[in-house]
Design a protein around this motif. Structure first.
Motif, short mmCIF file in Angstrom:
data_model
loop_
_atom_site.label_atom_id
_atom_site.label_comp_id
_atom_site.label_asym_id
_atom_site.label_seq_id
_atom_site.Cartn_x
_atom_site.Cartn_y
_atom_site.Cartn_z
N ASN A 136 -60.89 -34.10 67.43
CA ASN A 136 -61.06 -35.66 67.95
C ASN A 136 -60.86 -36.21 66.37
OD1 ASN A 136 -62.57 -38.28 68.48
ND2 ASN A 136 -63.16 -37.12 70.42
N LEU A 137 -60.35 -37.81 66.22
CA LEU A 137 -59.96 -38.69 65.73
C LEU A 137 -61.35 -38.71 65.23
CD1 LEU A 137 -57.47 -39.82 64.01
CD2 LEU A 137 -57.92 -41.86 65.70
N LEU A 232 -54.72 -34.53 68.06
CA LEU A 232 -56.02 -34.79 68.10
C LEU A 232 -56.74 -35.46 69.67
CD1 LEU A 232 -56.78 -35.99 64.56
CD2 LEU A 232 -56.89 -33.58 66.03
N THR A 233 -57.27 -35.69 69.84
CA THR A 233 -58.16 -36.83 71.11
C THR A 233 -58.36 -37.92 70.25
OG1 THR A 233 -59.92 -35.32 71.25
CG2 THR A 233 -58.59 -34.48 73.28
N SER A 247 -56.31 -47.41 81.53
CA SER A 247 -57.66 -46.50 81.34
C SER A 247 -57.51 -45.61 81.04
CB SER A 247 -58.72 -46.29 81.99
OG SER A 247 -56.89 -45.92 83.50
N GLU A 248 -58.30 -44.42 80.53
CA GLU A 248 -58.27 -43.46 79.68
C GLU A 248 -57.72 -42.41 80.54
OE1 GLU A 248 -61.45 -38.64 79.54
OE2 GLU A 248 -62.17 -40.99 79.38
N GLY A 255 -55.54 -32.99 80.39
CA GLY A 255 -56.40 -33.16 80.25
C GLY A 255 -56.91 -33.85 79.09
N LYS A 256 -55.79 -33.82 78.20
CA LYS A 256 -56.43 -34.72 77.00
C LYS A 256 -56.39 -36.14 76.60
CE LYS A 256 -56.63 -29.86 74.96
NZ LYS A 256 -56.14 -29.08 74.16
N ASN A 257 -57.17 -36.60 76.24
CA ASN A 257 -57.02 -38.39 75.70
C ASN A 257 -56.55 -38.04 74.39
OD1 ASN A 257 -57.21 -41.36 75.56
ND2 ASN A 257 -59.41 -41.52 76.07
#
Length: 338
Positions: A136-137, A232-233, A247-248, A255-257
């Motif tokens: 993740n960032l 990276l999410t 939105s997300e 399934g990954k933001n």
């Protein structure tokens, strides 16, 4: 019984005849129609897509002029004014302002999906991701993690970003602030291609790299997602300006933001041209170029095959390699004149 005046009867008959005549008019013969197009002077890959579209238009009988080069705002205005019939430059999100400023749906129409929705977001090399379990960032808020990507030795991670003025530049700056990363991450904004080339050189030396990426682009043909690099999410969705309401759900892929919406590319065409040329409209709706093919074309251009004659040859090769599908599109498009 009241008699209907002769003038009214004759008026009704004439109006009916005009309606019948208009409805029976045939669409223009393609051979009598001249089509002009344009692509962005700063993104020559669009010429590849344009040539693929134009090859089909010629086979459908249209007379097609050599594509012109211009900037995005000018292209949209030229299409709205009828100086151009179409362009392959309609990106969503990103070009809504150009579309609206040129006259919107009264003068323009977005047609088809030229390339499937592409990803955009942040990538790091897989070696570093696996070694330090970075997914993740937001993890770059940790100074020790950020220093892994510090190429200029100033204590901050160097993030390869976008050209000044690009929408992604504003998005990245916005997200670094919202994710509280400004103290540990530095956005290197400049000539994107040059910055990527430097990142590739550092990657080959075994150094860690962090960069903004989008598809289609040659970078994915050089550093392959899942093999050389990973996405990276982000901790949550946050975008500026006209994308603030997303939105997300809008920014998630598998399934990954990833923090950015999937970009869609369509053809934008003159409204009147589309309405009077159903064969061309159907053709625009059908043509689709896979992301992987666009990535390979982008790489060929980067490696020096970047002349107009090179790109025309690439387009001709693509048509030949996809001949069966291409011929099916042509057949369907021709039927639109019936």
């Amino acid at each position: 019984m009241k008699k209907t005046p002769l003038k009214i009867i004759l008026g009704t008959i004439i109006t009916s005849l005009l309606i019948i005549f208009t409805s029976c008019q045939q669409v223009p013969n393609p051979s009598s129609v001249i089509i002009s197009s344009a692509y962005n002077s700063g993104w020559i890959e669009e010429l590849f897509q344009t040539e693929i579209v134009n090859i089909g238009l010629k086979q459908l009988g249209y007379k097609v002029n050599k594509p012109k080069q211009s900037d995005y705002p000018v292209i949209y205005i030229s299409i709205a004014n009828g100086d151009l019939e179409y362009s392959t430059v309609y990106y969503q999100p990103g070009h809504e302002k150009f579309f609206t400023n040129a006259g919107g749906e009264k003068k323009l129409e977005g047609v088809g999906f030229l390339t499937p929705p592409g990803k955009q977001g942040y990538q790091i090399d897989k070696r570093t991701a696996d070694k330090y379990n970075i997914t993740n960032l937001k993890q770059l808020k940790d100074p020790e993690i950020a220093k892994l990507f510090d190429s200029d030795k100033n204590g901050k991670a160097n993030l390869v970003g976008c050209n000044p003025g690009w929408a992604c530049e504003l998005n990245i700056d916005h997200q670094l602030e919202k994710y509280e990363l400004e103290d540990t991450v530095e956005h290197n904004s400049g000539q994107y291609t040059v910055l990527l080339a430097d990142a590739i050189t550092r990657y080959k030396k075994g150094e860690s790299i962090l960069y903004y990426a989008y598809n289609p682009h040659w970078i994915s043909a050089v550093l392959k997602p899942g093999e050389d690099v990973v996405w990276l999410t982000v901790p949550f969705t946050s975008l500026p300006n006209n994308m603030a309401s997303l939105s997300e759900k809008d920014t998630s892929v598998d399934g990954k933001n990833l923090g950015f919406p999937r970009s869609k590319q369509s053809i934008v065409a003159n409204k009147k041209f589309i309405e009077s040329n159903p064969v061309a409209k159907k053709w625009f709706e059908l043509v689709e170029i896979p992301i992987a093919d666009m990535n390979r074309e982008s790489l060929r251009i980067k490696e020096g095959e970047d002349k107009e004659e090179d790109i025309l040859r690439h387009a001709q090769e693509w048509v030949k390699n996809n001949q069966e599908k291409y011929d099916t599109w042509l057949k369907i498009a021709r039927q639109a004149s019936n």
